[in-house]
Motif scaffolding. Sequence first.
Motif, PDB file in Angstrom:
ATOM      1  N   ILE A  80       0.885  -1.185   0.044  1.00 61.47           N
ATOM      2  CA  ILE A  80      -0.016  -0.124  -0.034  1.00 61.47           C
ATOM      3  C   ILE A  80       0.683   1.367  -0.059  1.00 61.47           C
ATOM      4  N   VAL A  81       0.454   2.240  -0.683  1.00 63.75           N
ATOM      5  CA  VAL A  81       1.230   3.585  -0.814  1.00 63.75           C
ATOM      6  C   VAL A  81       0.270   4.715  -0.300  1.00 63.75           C
ATOM      7  N   VAL A  82       0.575   5.248   0.921  1.00 62.26           N
ATOM      8  CA  VAL A  82       0.101   6.341   1.304  1.00 62.26           C
ATOM      9  C   VAL A  82       0.828   7.664   1.224  1.00 62.26           C
ATOM     10  N   SER A  83       0.099   9.027   1.397  1.00 61.13           N
ATOM     11  CA  SER A  83       0.586   9.995   1.309  1.00 61.13           C
ATOM     12  C   SER A  83       1.337  10.729   2.088  1.00 61.13           C
ATOM     13  N   ASN A  84       1.080  10.371   3.480  1.00 64.61           N
ATOM     14  CA  ASN A  84       1.989  10.909   4.509  1.00 64.61           C
ATOM     15  C   ASN A  84       2.084   9.915   5.831  1.00 64.61           C
ATOM     16  N   GLU A  85       2.766  10.649   7.156  1.00 68.46           N
ATOM     17  CA  GLU A  85       2.897   9.939   8.007  1.00 68.46           C
ATOM     18  C   GLU A  85       1.553   9.687   8.792  1.00 68.46           C
ATOM     19  N   GLU A  86       0.456  10.690   8.861  1.00 71.75           N
ATOM     20  CA  GLU A  86      -0.754  10.227   9.356  1.00 71.75           C
ATOM     21  C   GLU A  86      -1.427   9.181   8.649  1.00 71.75           C
TER      22      GLU A  86
END
Length: 113
Positions: A63-69
Amino acid sequence: MIKIEAIVRPDKMEDVKDALAMINVNGITLYQVMGCGSQRGYTKKVRGRSFQMNLIPKIKFEIVVSNEEWERITIDAICNAAYTGEPGDGKIFSYDLDNVVRIRTREIGLTAL
């Protein structure tokens, strides 16, 4: 951007997929993989003979997410869905991703997600 790799039990695959869908994480890739951790496999009896099974079937999510949150939210969802409390629940790895390109439109970075 952050890439998350989670290796979980095959019987938890649907639970993890549902948990990711509930938090609106839709871009996932799944693999059937084999491996072992601290449990070092198990012994299986076939026709009266014992065999040591060192590699155990697992499911790997990418999975790729946009930021640390989003990284924290995604990892929490996977942990909650995959948890049994027994050895072999799996592992989660996360690391920074330099770039992503959407092949169809050639968008780069966050817009490509």
